[in-house]
Design a protein around this motif. Structure first.
Motif, PDB file in Angstrom:
ATOM      1  N   VAL A 191      49.384  62.275  19.141  1.00  0.00           N
ATOM      2  CA  VAL A 191      50.148  61.851  20.305  1.00  0.00           C
ATOM      3  C   VAL A 191      50.453  63.027  21.234  1.00  0.00           C
ATOM      4  O   VAL A 191      50.629  62.837  22.449  1.00  0.00           O
ATOM      5  CB  VAL A 191      51.444  61.127  19.870  1.00  0.00           C
ATOM      6  N   VAL A 192      50.477  64.255  20.717  1.00  0.00           N
ATOM      7  CA  VAL A 192      50.740  65.423  21.575  1.00  0.00           C
ATOM      8  C   VAL A 192      49.629  65.631  22.595  1.00  0.00           C
ATOM      9  O   VAL A 192      49.830  66.302  23.608  1.00  0.00           O
ATOM     10  CB  VAL A 192      50.922  66.719  20.735  1.00  0.00           C
ATOM     11  N   ASN A 193      48.447  65.051  22.326  1.00  0.00           N
ATOM     12  CA  ASN A 193      47.311  65.231  23.240  1.00  0.00           C
ATOM     13  C   ASN A 193      47.271  64.205  24.362  1.00  0.00           C
ATOM     14  O   ASN A 193      46.522  64.379  25.323  1.00  0.00           O
ATOM     15  CB  ASN A 193      45.988  65.157  22.460  1.00  0.00           C
ATOM     16  N   ILE A 194      48.050  63.123  24.237  1.00  0.00           N
ATOM     17  CA  ILE A 194      47.891  62.044  25.216  1.00  0.00           C
ATOM     18  C   ILE A 194      49.194  61.615  25.873  1.00  0.00           C
ATOM     19  O   ILE A 194      49.160  60.881  26.863  1.00  0.00           O
ATOM     20  CB  ILE A 194      47.233  60.805  24.568  1.00  0.00           C
ATOM     21  N   ASP A 195      50.332  62.042  25.354  1.00  0.00           N
ATOM     22  CA  ASP A 195      51.595  61.569  25.914  1.00  0.00           C
ATOM     23  C   ASP A 195      52.604  62.709  25.986  1.00  0.00           C
ATOM     24  O   ASP A 195      53.224  63.060  24.976  1.00  0.00           O
ATOM     25  CB  ASP A 195      52.158  60.424  25.058  1.00  0.00           C
ATOM     26  N   PRO A 196      52.782  63.317  27.163  1.00  0.00           N
ATOM     27  CA  PRO A 196      53.704  64.449  27.305  1.00  0.00           C
ATOM     28  C   PRO A 196      55.126  64.120  26.865  1.00  0.00           C
ATOM     29  O   PRO A 196      55.832  64.989  26.334  1.00  0.00           O
ATOM     30  CB  PRO A 196      53.641  64.765  28.801  1.00  0.00           C
ATOM     31  N   TYR A 221      58.777  65.996  21.504  1.00  0.00           N
ATOM     32  CA  TYR A 221      59.453  65.916  20.211  1.00  0.00           C
ATOM     33  C   TYR A 221      58.871  66.910  19.201  1.00  0.00           C
ATOM     34  O   TYR A 221      59.554  67.347  18.276  1.00  0.00           O
ATOM     35  CB  TYR A 221      59.349  64.501  19.645  1.00  0.00           C
ATOM     36  N   TYR A 222      57.578  67.226  19.363  1.00  0.00           N
ATOM     37  CA  TYR A 222      56.918  68.121  18.409  1.00  0.00           C
ATOM     38  C   TYR A 222      56.983  69.589  18.830  1.00  0.00           C
ATOM     39  O   TYR A 222      56.689  70.471  18.017  1.00  0.00           O
ATOM     40  CB  TYR A 222      55.454  67.693  18.231  1.00  0.00           C
ATOM     41  N   MET A 223      57.364  69.855  20.086  1.00  0.00           N
ATOM     42  CA  MET A 223      57.374  71.237  20.564  1.00  0.00           C
ATOM     43  C   MET A 223      58.296  72.160  19.762  1.00  0.00           C
ATOM     44  O   MET A 223      57.919  73.307  19.477  1.00  0.00           O
ATOM     45  CB  MET A 223      57.736  71.284  22.053  1.00  0.00           C
ATOM     46  N   PRO A 224      59.512  71.739  19.357  1.00  0.00           N
ATOM     47  CA  PRO A 224      60.349  72.642  18.552  1.00  0.00           C
ATOM     48  C   PRO A 224      59.699  73.046  17.233  1.00  0.00           C
ATOM     49  O   PRO A 224      59.883  74.174  16.758  1.00  0.00           O
ATOM     50  CB  PRO A 224      61.626  71.823  18.323  1.00  0.00           C
ATOM     51  N   ILE A 225      58.918  72.135  16.642  1.00  0.00           N
ATOM     52  CA  ILE A 225      58.220  72.455  15.381  1.00  0.00           C
ATOM     53  C   ILE A 225      57.128  73.483  15.651  1.00  0.00           C
ATOM     54  O   ILE A 225      56.966  74.461  14.910  1.00  0.00           O
ATOM     55  CB  ILE A 225      57.618  71.183  14.755  1.00  0.00           C
ATOM     56  N   ILE A 226      56.363  73.241  16.720  1.00  0.00           N
ATOM     57  CA  ILE A 226      55.292  74.163  17.098  1.00  0.00           C
ATOM     58  C   ILE A 226      55.861  75.546  17.401  1.00  0.00           C
ATOM     59  O   ILE A 226      55.328  76.566  16.941  1.00  0.00           O
ATOM     60  CB  ILE A 226      54.526  73.599  18.316  1.00  0.00           C
ATOM     61  N   GLU A 227      56.961  75.589  18.130  1.00  0.00           N
ATOM     62  CA  GLU A 227      57.579  76.866  18.473  1.00  0.00           C
ATOM     63  C   GLU A 227      58.136  77.576  17.246  1.00  0.00           C
ATOM     64  O   GLU A 227      58.076  78.817  17.147  1.00  0.00           O
ATOM     65  CB  GLU A 227      58.706  76.625  19.498  1.00  0.00           C
ATOM     66  N   ALA A 228      58.667  76.821  16.279  1.00  0.00           N
ATOM     67  CA  ALA A 228      59.169  77.431  15.046  1.00  0.00           C
ATOM     68  C   ALA A 228      58.051  78.125  14.276  1.00  0.00           C
ATOM     69  O   ALA A 228      58.238  79.210  13.701  1.00  0.00           O
ATOM     70  CB  ALA A 228      59.850  76.378  14.185  1.00  0.00           C
ATOM     71  N   ILE A 231      64.264  71.679  12.521  1.00  0.00           N
ATOM     72  CA  ILE A 231      63.397  72.188  13.594  1.00  0.00           C
ATOM     73  C   ILE A 231      62.696  71.075  14.359  1.00  0.00           C
ATOM     74  O   ILE A 231      61.907  71.348  15.265  1.00  0.00           O
ATOM     75  CB  ILE A 231      62.344  73.181  13.045  1.00  0.00           C
ATOM     76  N   GLY A 232      62.996  69.832  14.012  1.00  0.00           N
ATOM     77  CA  GLY A 232      62.381  68.734  14.744  1.00  0.00           C
ATOM     78  C   GLY A 232      63.039  67.414  14.401  1.00  0.00           C
ATOM     79  O   GLY A 232      63.425  67.186  13.255  1.00  0.00           O
ATOM     80  N   ARG A 233      63.194  66.554  15.413  1.00  0.00           N
ATOM     81  CA  ARG A 233      63.706  65.197  15.217  1.00  0.00           C
ATOM     82  C   ARG A 233      62.733  64.245  15.915  1.00  0.00           C
ATOM     83  O   ARG A 233      62.674  64.219  17.142  1.00  0.00           O
ATOM     84  CB  ARG A 233      65.108  65.053  15.795  1.00  0.00           C
ATOM     85  N   ILE A 234      61.972  63.497  15.134  1.00  0.00           N
ATOM     86  CA  ILE A 234      60.916  62.633  15.670  1.00  0.00           C
ATOM     87  C   ILE A 234      61.373  61.175  15.565  1.00  0.00           C
ATOM     88  O   ILE A 234      61.766  60.725  14.486  1.00  0.00           O
ATOM     89  CB  ILE A 234      59.599  62.801  14.885  1.00  0.00           C
TER      90      ILE A 234
END
Length: 370
Positions: free
Chosen positions: A349-354, A359-366, A330-333
């Motif tokens: 890093v999700v708060n400062i660098d789109p 890279y973390y969005m698939p994990i969040i969506e899962a 569900i994620g490849r970082i």
């Protein structure tokens, strides 16, 4: 000032602080009299950073120790002094055990699950879903994933808590840019720190970063129980629990107490890490915890200068692992300086660098789908 002279001054100050505190209703737990409270100071020892004051913790719970430590530090500071507070029991664990023949005081039996775990599930009030982030091996970036998952869920509008359950090596405070001490609510619960929309609790807020926690299983289980149930979490959509590596006391204490909505396994692609990831995954499956997926951390090295990608750990192993264990990736970082700099700087890093948030969005969506 000599260390002996400093120790003598600290000893006098702390005993008086304890004696005066015992007269206040909120510190009645210190003893029935000021003299009894004074006896809780077991000694003063020199330390690398500051003197260490040993306080008897017999009869005190985690909340009471936290409020007492806060009081001592505050009062000592007013006198231009400081000390590391170390709580220690006068009596050994064996001395406190219930005699085997005293059946009347034995705890009620619990349903025993796999691995001999005593299943006594009790939800955390106000928490809808608990997600455990696990790894079989240390150093694979599990805490970095937990921090960015929690911050990412909060950015999506969810009410989120993050519990750092690694008592021996807590790293969430550094990665979230937070430090102790904690405040205590009117109903004697610990109030978690809050940053980036996430309520954060860690044993690192209550321990000295330069002194190791040397605890056996029963003490770890008790501390975790208080972190779970004696924290003022409020109403949460998700509580992300960052587990320590392995499959030991912390993992079993969590699984036997908390109804888990799902688990996430984090690993790097190399075979030695996946060998331990097999064990963590098997633990979840054996205990019937739904696994949301596998996160491949340090999936590839990305050069910050030219952008070149290099699979330094390989790819065949992780694909084979996912196929063999029938678990989705569900994620490849990537392994990138930007992610490391953000973590060391106390900012997800999700708060400062789109770019890296993607890279973390698939994990969040899962997690949101689950």
């Amino acid at each position: 000032m000599s260390s002996d002279h400093q120790s003598n001054i600290l000893s006098v100050l702390i005993t008086e602080i304890l004696a005066q505190a015992a007269l206040r209703p909120e510190f009645a737990f210190l003893g029935k009299s000021p003299s009894e409270a004074r006896e809780r100071l077991l000694g003063i020892e020199p330390g690398e950073k500051s003197a260490v004051a040993q306080i008897a913790s017999d009869g005190l719970n985690l909340d009471q120790k936290s409020s007492l430590e806060l009081l001592l530090q505050k009062e000592l500071a007013q006198h231009g002094m400081s000390a590391t507070i170390y709580f220690k029991r006068r009596n050994s664990f064996a001395d406190r055990m219930t005699p085997p023949g005293n059946a009347a005081t034995q705890p009620p039996p619990h349903r025993t699950g796999p691995f001999g775990v005593k299943m006594k599930l009790k939800p955390i009030p106000g928490v809808k879903k608990v997600i455990a982030v696990s790894s079989g091996k240390g150093g694979v970036g599990k805490s970095t994933v937990s921090v960015n998952l929690a911050a990412g869920l909060a950015a999506q509008g969810a009410a989120v808590g993050l519990l750092d359950a690694d008592l021996y090596g807590p790293s969430v405070p550094l990665m979230m840019g937070l430090h102790g001490p904690l405040s205590i609510s009117a109903d004697q619960k610990m109030i978690p720190h809050e940053k980036y929309g996430v309520k954060v609790m860690s044993f690192g807020f209550m321990s000295d970063p330069y002194h190791p926690v040397i605890w056996r299983g029963p003490m770890v289980a008790k501390a975790l129980d208080q972190l779970f149930y004696q924290t003022a979490w409020g109403e949460l959509d998700y509580l992300i629990i960052d587990l320590p590596p392995g499959t030991g006391d912390v993992q079993l204490t969590l699984i036997e107490n908390i109804p888990l909505h799902g688990g996430i396994v984090v690993s790097t692609p190399q075979a030695v890490a996946l060998l331990d990831a097999h064990k963590g995954l098997s633990m979840f499956e054996k205990l019937k915890v739904r696994v949301l997926g596998l996160v491949e951390n340090m999936s590839h090295f990305q050069c910050s200068s030219c952008g070149h990608l290099d699979d330094i750990f390989g790819q065949a192993q992780i694909e084979g692992f996912a196929e063999e264990r029938k678990i989705p990736i569900i994620g490849r970082i990537p392994l990138h300086r930007r992610i490391r700099e953000a973590a060391d700087g106390g900012i997800p890093v999700v708060n400062i660098d789109p770019q890296f948030a993607l890279y973390y969005m698939p994990i969040i969506e899962a997690v949101l789908r689950g």
